[in-house]
Design an enzyme around this catalytic site. Structure first.
Site, PDB file in Angstrom:
ATOM      1  N   ASP A  96     -26.077  60.404  75.256  1.00  0.00           N
ATOM      2  CA  ASP A  96     -26.199  60.346  76.702  1.00  0.00           C
ATOM      3  C   ASP A  96     -26.143  61.776  77.042  1.00  0.00           C
ATOM      4  O   ASP A  96     -26.906  62.415  77.808  1.00  0.00           O
ATOM      5  CB  ASP A  96     -24.982  59.774  77.305  1.00  0.00           C
ATOM      6  CG  ASP A  96     -25.717  58.240  78.073  1.00  0.00           C
ATOM      7  OD1 ASP A  96     -26.773  58.092  78.212  1.00  0.00           O
ATOM      8  OD2 ASP A  96     -24.576  57.377  78.196  1.00  0.00           O
ATOM      9  N   GLU A 121     -27.677  61.015  85.679  1.00  0.00           N
ATOM     10  CA  GLU A 121     -26.417  59.773  85.577  1.00  0.00           C
ATOM     11  C   GLU A 121     -25.007  60.549  85.220  1.00  0.00           C
ATOM     12  O   GLU A 121     -23.986  60.222  85.731  1.00  0.00           O
ATOM     13  CB  GLU A 121     -26.852  58.966  84.648  1.00  0.00           C
ATOM     14  CG  GLU A 121     -25.765  57.842  84.709  1.00  0.00           C
ATOM     15  CD  GLU A 121     -26.174  56.451  83.706  1.00  0.00           C
ATOM     16  OE1 GLU A 121     -27.437  56.671  83.169  1.00  0.00           O
ATOM     17  OE2 GLU A 121     -25.352  55.696  83.691  1.00  0.00           O
ATOM     18  N   ASP A 184     -32.368  59.759  84.036  1.00  0.00           N
ATOM     19  CA  ASP A 184     -31.515  58.686  83.060  1.00  0.00           C
ATOM     20  C   ASP A 184     -31.664  59.161  81.762  1.00  0.00           C
ATOM     21  O   ASP A 184     -32.477  58.775  81.249  1.00  0.00           O
ATOM     22  CB  ASP A 184     -31.719  57.378  83.499  1.00  0.00           C
ATOM     23  CG  ASP A 184     -30.611  56.383  83.083  1.00  0.00           C
ATOM     24  OD1 ASP A 184     -29.841  56.734  82.152  1.00  0.00           O
ATOM     25  OD2 ASP A 184     -30.682  55.093  83.495  1.00  0.00           O
ATOM     26  N   ILE A 186     -30.007  58.040  78.898  1.00  0.00           N
ATOM     27  CA  ILE A 186     -30.494  56.890  78.191  1.00  0.00           C
ATOM     28  C   ILE A 186     -30.281  55.755  79.289  1.00  0.00           C
ATOM     29  O   ILE A 186     -29.107  55.525  79.548  1.00  0.00           O
ATOM     30  CB  ILE A 186     -29.305  56.716  76.866  1.00  0.00           C
ATOM     31  CG1 ILE A 186     -29.674  57.813  75.973  1.00  0.00           C
ATOM     32  CG2 ILE A 186     -29.729  55.198  76.316  1.00  0.00           C
ATOM     33  CD1 ILE A 186     -28.682  57.817  74.549  1.00  0.00           C
ATOM     34  N   ASP A 187     -31.375  55.098  79.301  1.00  0.00           N
ATOM     35  CA  ASP A 187     -31.316  54.029  80.172  1.00  0.00           C
ATOM     36  C   ASP A 187     -31.418  52.847  79.308  1.00  0.00           C
ATOM     37  O   ASP A 187     -32.061  52.571  78.258  1.00  0.00           O
ATOM     38  CB  ASP A 187     -32.503  54.006  81.061  1.00  0.00           C
ATOM     39  CG  ASP A 187     -32.486  52.860  82.038  1.00  0.00           C
ATOM     40  OD1 ASP A 187     -31.443  52.518  82.686  1.00  0.00           O
ATOM     41  OD2 ASP A 187     -33.681  52.122  82.125  1.00  0.00           O
ATOM     42  N   THR A 189     -27.928  51.593  77.870  1.00  0.00           N
ATOM     43  CA  THR A 189     -27.112  51.996  76.850  1.00  0.00           C
ATOM     44  C   THR A 189     -26.834  50.663  75.938  1.00  0.00           C
ATOM     45  O   THR A 189     -26.534  50.983  74.793  1.00  0.00           O
ATOM     46  CB  THR A 189     -25.849  52.471  77.514  1.00  0.00           C
ATOM     47  OG1 THR A 189     -25.445  51.736  78.493  1.00  0.00           O
ATOM     48  CG2 THR A 189     -26.102  53.961  78.000  1.00  0.00           C
ATOM     49  N   HIS A 282     -26.420  41.799  83.990  1.00  0.00           N
ATOM     50  CA  HIS A 282     -27.194  42.998  84.756  1.00  0.00           C
ATOM     51  C   HIS A 282     -28.197  42.588  85.865  1.00  0.00           C
ATOM     52  O   HIS A 282     -28.412  43.043  86.849  1.00  0.00           O
ATOM     53  CB  HIS A 282     -27.995  44.050  83.854  1.00  0.00           C
ATOM     54  CG  HIS A 282     -27.220  44.855  83.158  1.00  0.00           C
ATOM     55  ND1 HIS A 282     -27.596  45.803  82.132  1.00  0.00           N
ATOM     56  CD2 HIS A 282     -25.699  45.020  83.030  1.00  0.00           C
ATOM     57  CE1 HIS A 282     -26.818  46.643  81.504  1.00  0.00           C
ATOM     58  NE2 HIS A 282     -25.430  46.128  82.111  1.00  0.00           N
ATOM     59  N   SER A 306     -33.396  48.047  79.777  1.00  0.00           N
ATOM     60  CA  SER A 306     -33.995  49.575  80.177  1.00  0.00           C
ATOM     61  C   SER A 306     -35.393  49.381  80.905  1.00  0.00           C
ATOM     62  O   SER A 306     -36.006  48.433  80.891  1.00  0.00           O
ATOM     63  CB  SER A 306     -34.174  50.527  79.077  1.00  0.00           C
ATOM     64  OG  SER A 306     -35.306  50.354  78.408  1.00  0.00           O
ATOM     65  N   LYS A 309     -39.092  47.999  80.254  1.00  0.00           N
ATOM     66  CA  LYS A 309     -39.926  46.725  80.825  1.00  0.00           C
ATOM     67  C   LYS A 309     -41.068  47.415  81.901  1.00  0.00           C
ATOM     68  O   LYS A 309     -41.946  46.753  81.787  1.00  0.00           O
ATOM     69  CB  LYS A 309     -38.740  45.952  81.877  1.00  0.00           C
ATOM     70  CG  LYS A 309     -37.946  45.286  80.793  1.00  0.00           C
ATOM     71  CD  LYS A 309     -36.739  44.149  81.679  1.00  0.00           C
ATOM     72  CE  LYS A 309     -35.653  45.028  82.341  1.00  0.00           C
ATOM     73  NZ  LYS A 309     -34.592  45.534  81.497  1.00  0.00           N
ATOM     74  N   ARG A 323     -35.415  41.736  88.727  1.00  0.00           N
ATOM     75  CA  ARG A 323     -34.152  42.108  88.419  1.00  0.00           C
ATOM     76  C   ARG A 323     -33.168  41.919  89.796  1.00  0.00           C
ATOM     77  O   ARG A 323     -33.383  42.300  90.735  1.00  0.00           O
ATOM     78  CB  ARG A 323     -34.299  43.639  88.562  1.00  0.00           C
ATOM     79  CG  ARG A 323     -32.970  44.351  88.199  1.00  0.00           C
ATOM     80  CD  ARG A 323     -33.124  45.881  87.860  1.00  0.00           C
ATOM     81  NE  ARG A 323     -32.175  46.806  87.998  1.00  0.00           N
ATOM     82  CZ  ARG A 323     -31.301  46.897  86.949  1.00  0.00           C
ATOM     83  NH1 ARG A 323     -31.236  46.366  85.865  1.00  0.00           N
ATOM     84  NH2 ARG A 323     -30.084  47.612  87.192  1.00  0.00           N
ATOM     85  N   ASP A 335     -32.360  54.828  87.819  1.00  0.00           N
ATOM     86  CA  ASP A 335     -32.731  53.516  86.913  1.00  0.00           C
ATOM     87  C   ASP A 335     -34.228  52.766  87.346  1.00  0.00           C
ATOM     88  O   ASP A 335     -34.568  52.080  86.862  1.00  0.00           O
ATOM     89  CB  ASP A 335     -31.680  52.414  87.294  1.00  0.00           C
ATOM     90  CG  ASP A 335     -30.519  52.622  86.454  1.00  0.00           C
ATOM     91  OD1 ASP A 335     -30.635  53.267  85.341  1.00  0.00           O
ATOM     92  OD2 ASP A 335     -29.268  52.417  87.128  1.00  0.00           O
TER      93      ASP A 335
HETATM   94  N1  LIG Z   1     -23.346  45.742  86.226  1.00  0.00           N
HETATM   95  C1  LIG Z   1     -24.577  46.342  86.280  1.00  0.00           C
HETATM   96  N2  LIG Z   1     -25.441  45.394  86.775  1.00  0.00           N
HETATM   97  C2  LIG Z   1     -26.671  45.931  86.655  1.00  0.00           C
HETATM   98  N3  LIG Z   1     -27.292  47.067  86.183  1.00  0.00           N
HETATM   99  C3  LIG Z   1     -26.288  47.782  85.379  1.00  0.00           C
HETATM  100  C4  LIG Z   1     -24.858  47.330  85.367  1.00  0.00           C
HETATM  101  N4  LIG Z   1     -24.179  48.323  84.748  1.00  0.00           N
HETATM  102  C5  LIG Z   1     -25.084  49.223  84.408  1.00  0.00           C
HETATM  103  N5  LIG Z   1     -26.209  48.802  84.801  1.00  0.00           N
HETATM  104  C6  LIG Z   1     -27.424  49.813  84.719  1.00  0.00           C
HETATM  105  O1  LIG Z   1     -28.657  49.251  84.834  1.00  0.00           O
HETATM  106  C7  LIG Z   1     -29.725  49.148  83.889  1.00  0.00           C
HETATM  107  C8  LIG Z   1     -29.499  48.073  82.827  1.00  0.00           C
HETATM  108  O2  LIG Z   1     -30.693  47.459  83.179  1.00  0.00           O
HETATM  109  P1  LIG Z   1     -31.366  46.599  82.035  1.00  0.00           P
HETATM  110  O3  LIG Z   1     -30.379  45.391  82.079  1.00  0.00           O
HETATM  111  O4  LIG Z   1     -32.570  46.408  82.525  1.00  0.00           O
HETATM  112  O5  LIG Z   1     -31.134  47.319  80.722  1.00  0.00           O
HETATM  113  C9  LIG Z   1     -29.030  50.156  83.176  1.00  0.00           C
HETATM  114  O6  LIG Z   1     -29.594  51.494  83.859  1.00  0.00           O
HETATM  115  C10 LIG Z   1     -27.569  50.218  83.304  1.00  0.00           C
HETATM  116  O7  LIG Z   1     -27.224  51.613  83.068  1.00  0.00           O
HETATM  117  P2  LIG Z   1     -27.214  52.385  81.937  1.00  0.00           P
HETATM  118  O8  LIG Z   1     -28.392  53.547  81.989  1.00  0.00           O
HETATM  119  O9  LIG Z   1     -25.933  53.304  81.792  1.00  0.00           O
HETATM  120  O10 LIG Z   1     -27.734  51.832  80.646  1.00  0.00           O
HETATM  121 MG   LIG Z   2     -29.715  53.246  83.716  1.00  0.00          MG
HETATM  122 MG   LIG Z   3     -28.066  55.621  81.462  1.00  0.00          MG
HETATM  123 MG   LIG Z   4     -24.600  54.349  81.932  1.00  0.00          MG
END
Ligand SMILES: Nc1ncnc2c1ncn2[C@@H]1O[C@H](COP(=O)(O)O)[C@@H](O)[C@H]1OP(=O)(O)O
Ligand SMILES: [Mg+2]
Ligand SMILES: [Mg+2]
Ligand SMILES: [Mg+2]
Length: 398
Positions: A96, A121, A184, A186-187, A189, A282, A306, A309, A323, A335
């Protein structure tokens, strides 16, 4: 009309002059070939000539591609490691921060004549104390290894301080005036840790609108991943990109020629397939089930992590992306910004659950009503009706 001419630029001059925030001179002996556009896009409004944002797009693609290389190295090592380190969160932390440092460093170096604002981020807070020193050392090594072996050969090694400064460029608040990069690093994670999908998502805001977006998806197959399609071929690594008014494109991460992409033209929801988060934490899988049942969607959801999609949707792998984060979660601009312009330029529409356009001009957060929905223009009215009904049913059952 813009004129494209080849220009040789000395990296030493470019990365060390003007507004650079690096105190230490960075010595680049490598030469770069860049396009020189005679129509300056910077001060002439959001939509200028057909070549608008060309140099910004080239820089963004380069930055995201190099960041993806770093992430790939870390993910490969992670997947080869034993069970103990798989439950350890540090590999993703290193990737990240490393990804954010690379993108920040490359953008600032490639676009030296522009003021540099980055909304990203991560920040270096946790790396600054005694406890962060070991991680910072690993990040510094990784960034230096990546830049040396992948592109910027000949540059002098970055120090840990260079790295924390590059990461902290990302503290901008964004907003409705001027230009702001949105990242972002890493989207997804969770997907990264599982060895599944993740993306490096980079966009440019100009006067509050997204004008450019790049999505590097190192694990996304080049072939369609929709539930309606036969999977063919196992080659992975896609780079999606779009500039406002100029369409959306995909190429392989290792640089094949670009192909224009379009969202699915499916008008009949019974033929549509849909995407949602892999993680039920999420996005509510129950709500998307209720919505797609109302629409008459027949196939099961495709669940991946991420903004990959948005990329998959932009090339028509599926028709709908739903979403619905759980109560209390606030969306962030990084995001969705890159994914939103890629899918919009491919002919799709992204709105909140009430049909409002997404507003990226309000700072680091993206305030939306209940959720985010994406589909093609023909299906959107039907989808909005189904979403409204399902949300009403959910509210009355509480
Ligand atoms: N509790 C949460 N609810 C929804 N999205 C979240 C939550 N926690 C982190 N995310 C972030 O939403 C995205 C996840 O979406 P998806 O489910 O489509 O992969 C990511 O960007 C993730 O952050 P991160 O960038 O840190 O991975
Ligand atoms: Mg993200
Ligand atoms: Mg991220
Ligand atoms: Mg994150």
């Amino acid at each position: 009309m813009a004129v494209c001419s080849l220009r040789v630029i000395n990296f030493r001059t470019r990365y060390c002059s003007g507004e650079s925030k690096f105190k230490k001179p960075i010595n680049f002996s490598r030469f770069a070939i860049r396009f020189n556009s005679s129509s300056s896009s910077s001060s002439q409004g959001v939509i200028a000539s057909t070549m608008a944002y060309e140099k910004e797009l080239a820089a963004a693609k380069k930055a995201a591609t190099l960041a993806a290389r770093l992430c790939q190295k870390v993910q490969k090592a992670l997947l080869q490691s034993d069970v103990h380190s798989k439950s350890d969160k540090s590999p993703v932390t290193v990737a990240d921060y490393g990804s954010q440092a690379i993108v920040s460093f490359v953008l600032e170096g490639e676009l030296p004549s522009e003021p540099f604002s980055l909304v990203a981020e991560e920040d270096s807070g946790d790396l600054r104390g005694e406890s962060g020193q070991e991680t910072l050392k690993r990040i510094t090594e990784l960034v230096n290894d990546t830049l040396t072996s992948e592109a910027l050969d000949g540059f002098s090694t970055l120090t840990a301080e260079d790295i924390t400064r590059a990461i902290d460029n990302g503290k901008s608040e964004g907003g409705s005036s001027g230009r702001h990069w949105v990242l972002d690093p890493i989207d997804g994670t969770k997907g990264f840790l599982r060895g599944d999908q993740y993306a490096i998502a980079l966009a440019l805001l100009h006067e509050g609108k997204v004008v450019l977006g790049v999505l590097a998806c190192p694990n996304l197959p080049l072939a369609s991943i929709g539930s309606n399609q036969q999977h063919s071929g196992n080659e992975v690594g896609c780079l999606f990109f779009a500039t406002v008014g100029e369409g959306a494109y995909m190429q392989t991460l290792d640089g094949s020629s670009k192909t224009r992409v379009h969202v699915s033209a499916t008008e009949n929801p019974e033929e549509a397939s849909f995407f949602e988060s892999f993680e039920a934490a999420h996005s509510s899988h129950d709500l998307s089930k209720s919505i797609t049942e109302k629409l008459g969607v027949k196939v099961p959801p495709v669940r991946i992590d991420s903004q990959a999609k948005y990329g998959a949707l932009s090339r028509g792998d599926g028709t709908i992306y739903l979403r619905f984060p759980h109560k209390g979660y606030r969306e962030k601009i990084w995001d969705h910004a890159a994914g939103c312009i890629v899918v919009t330029e491919a002919g799709g529409v992204a709105t909140d659950a009430a049909g409002n356009p997404l507003d990226f001009s309000k700072g680091r957060f993206l305030d939306v009503a209940s959720g985010i929905i994406v589909t093609n223009q023909k299906l959107m009215p039907q989808l909005l009706r189904a979403v409204k009904e399902s949300l009403n049913e959910k509210a009355s059952s509480l």
